[in-house]
Design a protein around this motif. Structure first.
Motif, PDB file in Angstrom:
ATOM      1  N   CYS A 120      57.440  -2.756   3.491  1.00 36.30           N
ATOM      2  CA  CYS A 120      56.940  -1.432   3.102  1.00 36.30           C
ATOM      3  C   CYS A 120      55.576  -1.178   3.753  1.00 36.30           C
ATOM      4  O   CYS A 120      54.803  -0.342   3.289  1.00 36.30           O
ATOM      5  N   HIS A 121      55.315  -1.869   4.845  1.00 35.53           N
ATOM      6  CA  HIS A 121      54.073  -1.748   5.607  1.00 35.53           C
ATOM      7  C   HIS A 121      53.835  -0.294   6.022  1.00 35.53           C
ATOM      8  O   HIS A 121      54.716   0.349   6.566  1.00 35.53           O
ATOM      9  N   VAL A 122      52.634   0.213   5.742  1.00 31.40           N
ATOM     10  CA  VAL A 122      52.214   1.546   6.175  1.00 31.40           C
ATOM     11  C   VAL A 122      50.817   1.432   6.772  1.00 31.40           C
ATOM     12  O   VAL A 122      50.094   0.466   6.520  1.00 31.40           O
ATOM     13  N   ILE A 123      50.444   2.432   7.567  1.00 26.13           N
ATOM     14  CA  ILE A 123      49.129   2.433   8.205  1.00 26.13           C
ATOM     15  C   ILE A 123      48.359   3.648   7.699  1.00 26.13           C
ATOM     16  O   ILE A 123      48.840   4.780   7.786  1.00 26.13           O
ATOM     17  N   MET A 124      47.184   3.383   7.167  1.00 25.11           N
ATOM     18  CA  MET A 124      46.347   4.427   6.587  1.00 25.11           C
ATOM     19  C   MET A 124      45.297   4.874   7.602  1.00 25.11           C
ATOM     20  O   MET A 124      44.964   4.121   8.512  1.00 25.11           O
ATOM     21  N   THR A 125      44.747   6.067   7.407  1.00 26.47           N
ATOM     22  CA  THR A 125      43.582   6.466   8.189  1.00 26.47           C
ATOM     23  C   THR A 125      42.401   5.655   7.664  1.00 26.47           C
ATOM     24  O   THR A 125      42.420   5.175   6.521  1.00 26.47           O
ATOM     25  N   GLN A 126      41.382   5.489   8.473  1.00 26.29           N
ATOM     26  CA  GLN A 126      40.243   4.650   8.084  1.00 26.29           C
ATOM     27  C   GLN A 126      39.583   5.136   6.796  1.00 26.29           C
ATOM     28  O   GLN A 126      39.271   4.336   5.915  1.00 26.29           O
ATOM     29  N   ASP A 127      39.389   6.459   6.653  1.00 29.61           N
ATOM     30  CA  ASP A 127      38.721   6.976   5.455  1.00 29.61           C
ATOM     31  C   ASP A 127      39.532   6.712   4.193  1.00 29.61           C
ATOM     32  O   ASP A 127      38.984   6.341   3.156  1.00 29.61           O
ATOM     33  N   VAL A 128      40.846   6.865   4.272  1.00 27.90           N
ATOM     34  CA  VAL A 128      41.690   6.575   3.110  1.00 27.90           C
ATOM     35  C   VAL A 128      41.692   5.081   2.826  1.00 27.90           C
ATOM     36  O   VAL A 128      41.532   4.659   1.678  1.00 27.90           O
TER      37      VAL A 128
END
Length: 157
Positions: A96-104
């Protein structure tokens, strides 16, 4: 309403309870998302929804309305996005790997050692990678963008 830190404490308790239940049983009620729903009387308003945009590996955007308190894994599965969650949201795999934006990423609770161990197994890992089963939707996530990795490790195929 619960403040950010109180909500994080509730979610930590839910995750701990989930791990405890999972060790004793394979009940369908053991997932963190289901337990969060059970705690809705403690301040999580299940009717509250926020807009989140998922970007798939091809750059296609899918805007969803996510219930506050649900995990990103639950939300992605609700909308049939390419996020597997082979372990059922128990932080026992990396599908369930996801990539977030740095601020989030910076605004989220710290990655636990357990999650870090699973992330080490994820394909396409980045500095802002998280497990979707460990990120729970808050009102502050309105308008957030979540990138699905270009490499997907699907154990169900």
């Amino acid at each position: 309403s619960l403040g950010k830190f109180a909500m994080q404490a509730v979610l930590r308790g839910v995750r701990a309870a989930s791990r405890s239940i999972t060790k004793r049983s394979t009940s369908k009620f053991a997932s963190p998302a289901r337990l969060v729903r059970a705690f809705s009387a403690s301040g999580v308003k299940r009717s509250e929804r926020v807009a989140i945009t998922f970007l798939d590996k091809d750059g296609k955007e899918t805007e969803v309305k996510a219930a506050v308190g649900d995990s990103l894994l639950t939300v992605a599965q609700e909308y049939d996005l390419d996020v597997e969650g082979a372990c059922g949201g128990e932080c026992a795999c990396s599908t369930c790997h996801v990539i977030m934006t740095q601020d989030v990423f910076d605004s989220l609770p710290e990655v636990t050692e357990e999650e870090e161990d699973m992330l080490d197994l994820a394909a396409g890992l980045t500095d802002t990678s998280r497990l979707g089963c460990q990120v729970f939707v808050t009102k502050e996530m309105e308008g957030m963008r979540v990138q699905l990795p270009t490499e997907v490790s699907n154990m169900m195929d």
